[in-house]
Design a protein around this motif. Structure first.
Motif, short mmCIF file in Angstrom:
data_model
loop_
_atom_site.label_atom_id
_atom_site.label_comp_id
_atom_site.label_asym_id
_atom_site.label_seq_id
_atom_site.Cartn_x
_atom_site.Cartn_y
_atom_site.Cartn_z
N UNK A 138 0.42 -1.26 0.07
CA UNK A 138 -0.01 0.08 0.16
C UNK A 138 0.87 1.33 0.19
N UNK A 139 1.43 2.43 -1.02
CA UNK A 139 1.19 3.79 -0.77
C UNK A 139 0.53 4.89 -0.63
N UNK A 140 0.44 5.33 0.58
CA UNK A 140 -0.73 6.43 0.52
C UNK A 140 -0.04 8.12 0.54
N UNK A 198 4.72 14.01 0.56
CA UNK A 198 5.33 12.86 1.31
C UNK A 198 4.28 11.70 0.97
N UNK A 199 5.00 10.88 1.93
CA UNK A 199 4.29 9.34 1.79
C UNK A 199 4.89 8.05 2.73
N UNK A 200 4.14 7.75 2.94
CA UNK A 200 3.68 6.43 3.48
C UNK A 200 3.14 5.14 2.65
N UNK A 201 4.79 3.94 2.44
CA UNK A 201 4.51 2.88 1.99
C UNK A 201 4.80 1.31 3.64
N UNK A 202 3.97 0.59 3.18
CA UNK A 202 3.50 -0.73 3.44
C UNK A 202 4.24 -2.33 2.87
#
Length: 982
Positions: free
Chosen positions: A550-552, A560-564
């Motif tokens: 998941x990339x948000x 900015x972004x967060x990656x899981x």
């Protein structure tokens, strides 16, 4: 007309409105005959701009969002001195959590596959306009397997530099000086590129005596005259390396049919010299009354030399709607290792028994008979051809097809003077072919099942025929779901066969004497002979992998972004490096361990092994944040196009500034348009005017992806600019739809003046824009209106600082920020912070049926690791902090009391780097930089807090084998670098 993805250029609010409403516009014109691709209309005006949106030249055309994107200013904030250095600093983002591969990420240049990273690894970062890092799934589109991330370097159109770089470093404890000299020259002119570089690097020998290493029992002097072995054992070898490299790229022809050709040549030589201690022999005196020792005062030396020659070539040409890309990479390597021979124990014992070697109870030094040599020659020829294009268009969009095929040939020839086998030769021929399809299933952009978001199916299948292993298969299926413009979900399943490499099968067998080891079976610290090399008995493996991600994108700072990511691996008959020697491993591989009559470990064979089954499971998550420092200069608050790198001779994608007017909208003023019009009309038809002074978004509209000028579009824009109606305000290209501030303000006021839930006065919008928001039955399309309102109102504030196309997606490409090189294009600096945490959930191996499963957490596998990169760059000065954390673990020994257990503590390391562009330091240079033009100095400290992993046994003592200086001989180190671009 089918609208493609938006370019990241500075556009007006009206252009943004047209782009957001593109699906409606496409439906409105569905009855018309679409114009040819070469005749797509440029912006005109009938109360609004019709924008032909297109992706950035050189970007990757994909719906998979990038892990991270870097502008020129972002790149400068890293302070890298080459692309090799930049890739290393991006390791948190470029590292794959798949648990496979682990090598260099796939490298693209301007969205195209290249033959080898050698082609541009020595380029200065100032030559790069933008960097894109993509997940592993994108590698499939270029003919690679989905276990490597993808880095796309977008080069500047024009750049020239000559560079000299000097480095010197040492440990804070001394004894380990090293240095490097590198010179290079780079020239980029559109599709034509040239690079040549030379490098020399050296590091000195570091011995155990220089770190006060406690010697292993049995090796310290016990007889008068025996020398101390510490000065004859190296912690780090003495090395020298030389490298000469050149690459050349050019275009053949012009326009849409232009072809591209590249060539790279590299020669490298690496030499090293290490010490393996003294040859100490203990024998029985005549009559067996006592033991005598023989110590050879000369150390056991290992000299290694590696020579490699590499060549790579690439060819690319369009084939109608498709593109053919052919790459060829060839390499030859010669590796030789000379190992001093140890004395023959049986011969010495016979001499002792005869009394001929006895001198006052001590054996004199006895010369050995020369050295043994292990050599290896490797040959590699790797070719791959890919055809990429769009075979058909579905209601949800274009289907992207990649077909690849190639042939790879490897040979390794090994020889060792210690065996009577002569030359061992292994040869492998590999024929491979595959196909990849990216099929859009739903699309918000095309208005097809848009309520579901954007679904894209990726399917890849391949066959490899290996001359020594037969046919291997490869199947990958993935699904990408762009749920919103900010959130992307993906799932990928891989099943493939993999054969061990020829190096794993046939590398020369090398023995290294007096290697310190900890014996878990006895709890002893010993010096043993270690055997490394290839194992010809390794089988092919089968791999089954699952990845969920998941990339948000967050609305924080500049972007900015967060990656899981979640990864699960399962394999059978997998090839592995030999693990840590515990009692369980020794029981499973008893033939790899040699002990003497007392049970003391004297030799260990660490060549690769095979596990019947292997399982792993992990999650990895992290974030990337980018922001700005300082206040933008007023004269460029509208966001100018960046120019070339200071001192670098770079000619970036510069041009006249795009003036802001009211509410931060980005557009040309009438005077600039008139200047541009005069420039076009003053040149003769059929000639190319000076395009360097055009705004980037217009210049790129007239430029093909290979950097050449599109003659048809140039003729079209000349005709429109030079027509009698082409005056500002007359309905031509400079009409009120492009330049009227009052109309732009009216649109913003209508969309943004009230609350989000209040109705909008659509009568204040231009007729053409209202039509785009209206369904066929005359009702308002509320979804399009909401998207338009959100984009325009959010852009109002962001555009004031040159955010460009922030908030718009380029094929899932994320949000971007502007800024010139070194953060100086707008007077602002840049800061960034990235952090990734990996959690190992499962890591186990089954050696063979009937044998207990081995848990790698009991063999030294850490459960947690963290990578951190952060930095700031402002007014020519920057700093960068890198951090790494590895959690501790315990390895159980064989002693039931726990005395032989080893506990490895947590390890945290930080590296700190300061760098300064002297050209921008007015206190040093005054108004004339002179010598300091294009000059940068850097100071780097690695392992800032001088931390080493703490290892203790069950009694709280540190075993000799795990002394801090044996684990990390250098500790805290520094490096000073002087770099100048001419």
């Amino acid at each position: 007309m089918k609208l493609s993805r938006l370019r990241a250029c500075n556009i007006s609010v009206l252009a943004l409105a047209s782009a957001i409403c593109a699906p409606a516009a496409a439906q409105d014109r569905s009855q018309d005959t679409p114009p040819p691709a070469s005749e797509e209309p440029l912006p005109s005006a009938e109360n609004e701009i019709v924008v032909t949106a297109q992706r950035i030249r050189g970007s990757v055309d994909t719906d998979v969002p990038p892990v991270v994107e870097l502008t020129e200013a972002d790149i400068a904030a890293y302070g890298a001195d080459s692309l090799t250095d930049l890739v290393a600093q991006l390791s948190p983002q470029t590292g794959s959590g798949r648990g496979r591969g682990g090598g260099q990420p796939v490298i693209l240049v301007n969205g195209q596959r290249i033959a080898s990273f050698r082609e541009l690894r020595n380029y200065p970062p100032e030559a790069i306009q933008k960097v894109e890092v993509f997940p592993e799934e994108v590698a499939l589109q270029y003919g690679y397997s989905a276990d490597q991330r993808v880095i796309n370097f977008i080069l500047k159109d024009n750049f020239k530099s000559r560079e000299i770089e000097l480095e010197y470093g040492d440990s804070f404890e001394g004894g380990a000086p090293g240095g490097e000299i590198e010179v290079s020259q780079v020239a980029i002119s559109g599709p034509r590129r040239f690079n040549i570089s030379g490098q020399f690097e050296t590091q000195s020998l570091l011995t155990e005596a220089e770190r006060d290493i406690t010697q292993t029992p049995g090796t310290v002097p016990t007889v008068p005259g025996d020398p101390d072995p510490a000065p004859f054992r190296s912690l780090r070898p003495d090395t020298e390396s030389y490298k000469l490299e050149g690459s050349f790229n050019t275009a053949i022809g012009e326009g849409a049919t232009a072809k591209a050709l590249s060539l790279n040549l590299t020669a490298e030589q690496n030499n090293s010299r290490s010490l393996s201690g003294l040859d100490i022999v203990t024998l029985t005196a005549p009559g067996g009354a006592s033991a005598v020792r023989s110590v050879d005062a000369d150390p056991l030396i290992r000299d290694a030399r590696t020579t490699s020659l590499s060549a790579a070539a690439g060819y690319r040409q369009p084939l109608g709607d498709f593109e053919l890309n052919v790459t060829l990479d060839a390499a030859h390597g010669l590796s030789e290792t000379d190992i001093d021979r140890r004395r023959d124990l049986s011969v010495l014992q016979d001499l002792v028994d005869a009394g001929s070697l006895m001198i006052d109870g001590v054996l004199p030094p006895v010369a050995t008979d020369g050295f043994d040599r292990a050599s290896s020659k490797t040959y590699t020829l790797d070719s791959l051809a890919t055809i990429r294009g769009v075979p058909l268009t579905l209601p949800a969009g274009d289907v992207n097809l990649t077909v690849d095929g190639g042939y790879k040939w490897n040979r390794i020839e090994s020889e060792d003077t210690r065996t009577a086998l002569g030359v061992t030769q292994l040869t492998r021929g590999r024929i491979n072919g595959g196909v990849n399809l990216a099929v859009p299933l739903t699309s918000r952009r095309e208005g097809f099942l848009d309520a579901l978001g954007d679904f894209t199916l990726n399917a890849s299948a391949g066959l490899d025929y290996l001359s020594d292993f037969g046919t291997l298969t490869d199947l990958t299926v993935g699904l990408t779901w762009n749920l919103t413009d900010r959130l992307t979900l993906a799932a990928t399943v891989i099943n493939r066969d993999a054969a061990p490499s020829l190096t794993e099968l046939g590398a020369p067998v090398v023995q290294t004497f007096n290697v310190p080891l900890f014996d878990f079976a006895t709890g002893q610290n010993v010096l043993a002979t270690l055997t490394t090399g290839g194992n010809p008995l390794l089988p092919a493996s089968n791999q089954n992998d699952l990845k969920l991600s998941a990339n948000y994108e967050l609305d924080l700072f500049e972007r900015a972004n967060i990656l899981f990511e979640y990864n699960r691996n399962s394999s059978t008959n997998t090839t592995e490096s030999f693990p840590l020697l515990t009692a369980e491993i020794e029981a499973a591989f008893p033939d790899r361990v040699t002990r003497d009559g007392t049970g003391r470990l004297i030799a260990l064979d660490q060549r690769p092994i095979t596990y019947a089954e292997r399982k792993g499971e992990r999650i990895r998550y992290g974030f990337n944040v980018f922001g700005r420092v300082g206040k933008a200069r007023e004269e460029q608050s509208g966001g100018g196009a960046p120019g070339g790198a200071p001192g670098g001779g770079g000619e970036g994608r510069g041009g006249p500034p795009i003036v802001g007017a009211g509410g931060g909208q980005m557009r040309m003023d009438p005077q600039q348009f008139q200047q541009m019009r005069d420039q076009f009309c003053a040149s003769e038809p059929g000639t190319v005017p000076d395009l360097s002074k055009l705004p980037p978004f217009i210049r790129d509209r007239l430029t093909n992806e290979d950097g050449t000028v599109n003659q048809e579009r140039l003729a079209q824009v000349r005709e429109r600019f030079c027509s009698a109606d082409g005056q500002p305000g007359a309905g031509g290209p400079g009409g009120p739809g492009m330049f009227d501030p009052e109309q732009a303000a009216a649109i913003r006021n209508a969309l943004c003046s009230g609350e989000s839930d209040q109705p909008i006065d659509l009568s204040a919008l231009p007729e053409g824009l209202r039509a785009r928001l209206t369904n066929e039955d005359g009702t308002i399309n509320q979804e399009r209106l909401a998207r338009l309102r959100q984009a325009v109102c959010q852009a109002e504030g962001a555009q004031q600082q040159g955010e460009g196309s922030q908030g718009q997606r380029r094929g899932g490409g994320g949000r971007r920020g502007g800024g010139g090189p070194f953060g100086g294009g707008d007077g602002q600096g840049r800061w960034f912070l990235s952090a990734y945490h990996t959690v190992e959930l499962e890591n186990e191996a089954l050696i063979a049926p009937g044998i207990p499963v081995i848990d790698y957490f009991d063999l030294g596998q850490a459960r947690h690791s963290v990578e951190l990169e952060g930095g700031v760059f402002y007014k020519g000065m920057g700093t960068r902090l890198s951090g790494r954390y590895t959690s501790g673990y315990t390895i159980a020994g064989s002693d039931p009391t726990g005395a032989s257990d080893l506990t490895f503590g947590d390890l945290v390391k930080f590296d700190l780097r300061f760098f300064m562009d002297l050209e921008q330091q007015k206190w040093l240079t005054g108004e004339n930089p002179g010598f300091f033009k294009g000059t940068r100095v850097s100071f780097r400290i690695d392992n800032l807090f001088d931390t080493r992993q703490n290892v203790t046994d069950g009694n709280g003592q540190t075993p000799i084998r795990y002394q801090p200086a044996l684990i990390d001989p250098l500790g805290r180190t520094f490096e000073i670098e002087f770099r100048k671009l001419f």
